[in-house]
Design an enzyme around this catalytic site. Structure first.
Site, PDB file in Angstrom:
ATOM      1  N   LYS A  39       0.749  -1.192  -0.033  1.00 26.35           N
ATOM      2  CA  LYS A  39      -0.072  -0.069  -0.032  1.00 26.35           C
ATOM      3  C   LYS A  39       1.133   1.148  -0.190  1.00 26.35           C
ATOM      4  O   LYS A  39       1.694   1.459   0.912  1.00 26.35           O
ATOM      5  CB  LYS A  39      -1.015  -0.003   1.177  1.00 26.35           C
ATOM      6  N   ASP A  66      -3.453   4.486  -1.759  1.00 24.81           N
ATOM      7  CA  ASP A  66      -4.325   4.965  -0.886  1.00 24.81           C
ATOM      8  C   ASP A  66      -4.128   6.341  -0.990  1.00 24.81           C
ATOM      9  O   ASP A  66      -3.425   7.017  -0.244  1.00 24.81           O
ATOM     10  CB  ASP A  66      -3.898   4.356   0.254  1.00 24.81           C
ATOM     11  N   LYS A  68      -7.115   8.343  -1.596  1.00 23.12           N
ATOM     12  CA  LYS A  68      -8.204   8.934  -0.805  1.00 23.12           C
ATOM     13  C   LYS A  68      -8.744  10.279  -1.724  1.00 23.12           C
ATOM     14  O   LYS A  68      -8.819  11.217  -0.998  1.00 23.12           O
ATOM     15  CB  LYS A  68      -8.097   9.300   0.515  1.00 23.12           C
ATOM     16  N   ASP A  71     -12.828  15.390  -4.424  1.00 21.00           N
ATOM     17  CA  ASP A  71     -12.917  16.505  -5.026  1.00 21.00           C
ATOM     18  C   ASP A  71     -14.030  16.705  -6.075  1.00 21.00           C
ATOM     19  O   ASP A  71     -14.960  15.695  -5.797  1.00 21.00           O
ATOM     20  CB  ASP A  71     -11.672  16.651  -5.947  1.00 21.00           C
ATOM     21  N   THR A 131     -10.672   5.208  10.488  1.00 18.80           N
ATOM     22  CA  THR A 131     -10.448   4.304  11.390  1.00 18.80           C
ATOM     23  C   THR A 131      -9.857   5.014  12.844  1.00 18.80           C
ATOM     24  O   THR A 131     -10.016   4.443  13.866  1.00 18.80           O
ATOM     25  CB  THR A 131      -9.646   2.885  11.362  1.00 18.80           C
ATOM     26  N   ARG A 223       2.322   0.431  11.270  1.00 23.77           N
ATOM     27  CA  ARG A 223       3.261   0.233  12.097  1.00 23.77           C
ATOM     28  C   ARG A 223       3.504  -0.829  12.925  1.00 23.77           C
ATOM     29  O   ARG A 223       4.744  -1.068  13.235  1.00 23.77           O
ATOM     30  CB  ARG A 223       2.875   1.445  13.276  1.00 23.77           C
TER      31      ARG A 223
HETATM   32  O1  C5P Z   1       0.223   2.261  11.149  1.00 25.06           O
HETATM   33  P1  C5P Z   1      -1.273   1.840  10.907  1.00 25.06           P
HETATM   34  O2  C5P Z   1      -1.419   0.329  10.822  1.00 25.06           O
HETATM   35  O3  C5P Z   1      -2.273   2.556  11.893  1.00 25.06           O
HETATM   36  O4  C5P Z   1      -1.540   2.249   9.132  1.00 25.06           O
HETATM   37  C1  C5P Z   1      -2.920   2.199   8.822  1.00 25.06           C
HETATM   38  C2  C5P Z   1      -2.564   2.589   7.280  1.00 25.06           C
HETATM   39  O5  C5P Z   1      -3.888   2.568   6.787  1.00 25.06           O
HETATM   40  C3  C5P Z   1      -2.057   4.073   7.260  1.00 25.06           C
HETATM   41  O6  C5P Z   1      -1.510   4.153   5.996  1.00 25.06           O
HETATM   42  C4  C5P Z   1      -3.493   5.051   7.044  1.00 25.06           C
HETATM   43  O7  C5P Z   1      -3.189   5.999   6.228  1.00 25.06           O
HETATM   44  C5  C5P Z   1      -4.471   3.650   6.215  1.00 25.06           C
HETATM   45  N1  C5P Z   1      -5.828   3.932   6.550  1.00 25.06           N
HETATM   46  C6  C5P Z   1      -6.446   4.109   7.755  1.00 25.06           C
HETATM   47  N2  C5P Z   1      -7.733   4.388   7.888  1.00 25.06           N
HETATM   48  C7  C5P Z   1      -8.691   4.510   6.774  1.00 25.06           C
HETATM   49  C8  C5P Z   1      -8.049   4.344   5.544  1.00 25.06           C
HETATM   50  C9  C5P Z   1      -6.689   4.158   5.479  1.00 25.06           C
HETATM   51  O8  C5P Z   1      -5.787   3.821   8.739  1.00 25.06           O
HETATM   52  N3  C5P Z   1      -9.883   4.628   6.730  1.00 25.06           N
END
Ligand code: C5P
Length: 245
Positions: A39, A66, A68, A71, A131, A223
């Site tokens: 991703k 990703d 998003k 617009d 999330t 992470r």
């Molecule tokens: O580090 P972590 O596991 O929290 O990363 C989650 C990834 O998912 C990040 O790249 C974040 O931008 C992406 N994301 C998210 N929530 C969403 C859409 C994408 O956390 N609704």
């Protein structure tokens, strides 16, 4: 590599949240041989651009861009045209942009396919509620009343109506989305935290096993892998937990 390993690894999307291609490349190297999805989010895409996407595609990875998009419909149509021509396997738009904007995303991808034989339709998904968004934030700051689940299901239904292929949501809402939109409608689930891992800024979180058991199609993990002292082992452990579930 047995079938369930390959299947589950293909449902793990590793979030390459890095400031430059060099650091992202180092992680990709550490994970070499694991057939996961990669991703690329805004941090890396704004820095490394289309070249890095092409690099991942040349290595054989499926790529989720990703970005998003949110617009006016005409601009999203153009953005969709560009990313479809890049050959990404999946990209996303915000459902909050409305049905017309989501239809424009689809039209942009279709226009790219019509121009370039051999291109494949990317899976286009809509972000419902991030999330990291809690019910309190959604109600008091974003100004949407009701529960997060109701909003997520409403946005998912609009995405389906627009012809999109799935949504980004939390695993807490997967069952309700499947009930409203069917099992085939894809669910892409961030906010995944193995037991005991740091939650960070995410609020609606579940473990990899719980998310799979609820029927999530893809798990997005950043992470817990990228910040691990041993990213490869962290990824393998997550895949193992997915297989067990
Ligand atoms: O580090 P972590 O596991 O929290 O990363 C989650 C990834 O998912 C990040 O790249 C974040 O931008 C992406 N994301 C998210 N929530 C969403 C859409 C994408 O956390 N609704």
């Amino acid at each position: 590599m047995n079938a369930s390993y390959t299947e589950m690894a293909g449902r793990l999307m590793v979030a390459l949240d890095y400031p430059d291609a060099e650091r992202a490349r180092a992680l990709v190297q550490q994970l070499e041989g694991i057939p996961c999805y990669m991703k690329v989010g805004m941090q890396l895409f704004y820095a490394a651009g289309p070249d890095f996407i092409k690099e991942l595609k040349a290595k054989g990875y499926s790529v989720f861009l990703d970005v998003k998009m949110h617009d006016i419909p005409n601009t999203v149509k153009g953005g969709s045209h560009s990313v479809t021509r890049l050959g990404v396997d999946m990209y996303n738009v915000h459902a909050a942009g409305g049905v017309q904007m989501m239809q424009a995303a689809l039209a942009g991808a279709e226009a790219a396919l019509a121009e370039t034989p051999g291109l494949v339709m990317p899976t286009i998904i809509a972000v419902t509620q991030l999330t990291s968004t809690s019910q309190k934030t959604m109600n008091n700051e974003i100004g949407i009343n009701g529960t997060v689940e109701d909003t997520v299901v409403r946005y998912a239904s609009l995405a389906k109506e627009a012809g999109l292929h799935g949504v980004v949501a939390s695993s807490l809402e997967v069952k309700a989305i499947a009930q409203a939109c069917g099992q085939e409608f894809k669910t892409v689930i961030p906010g995944i935290r193995p037991a005991g891992a740091d939650v960070g800024d995410q609020t609606r979180v579940l473990t990899p096993g719980e998310a799979i058991a609820k029927g999530s199609h893809y798990l997005v993990v950043g992470r817990p892998i990228t910040a691990s002292p041993d990213p490869r082992q962290a990824a393998e452990q997550i895949i193992e937990e997915m297989i067990q579930a």
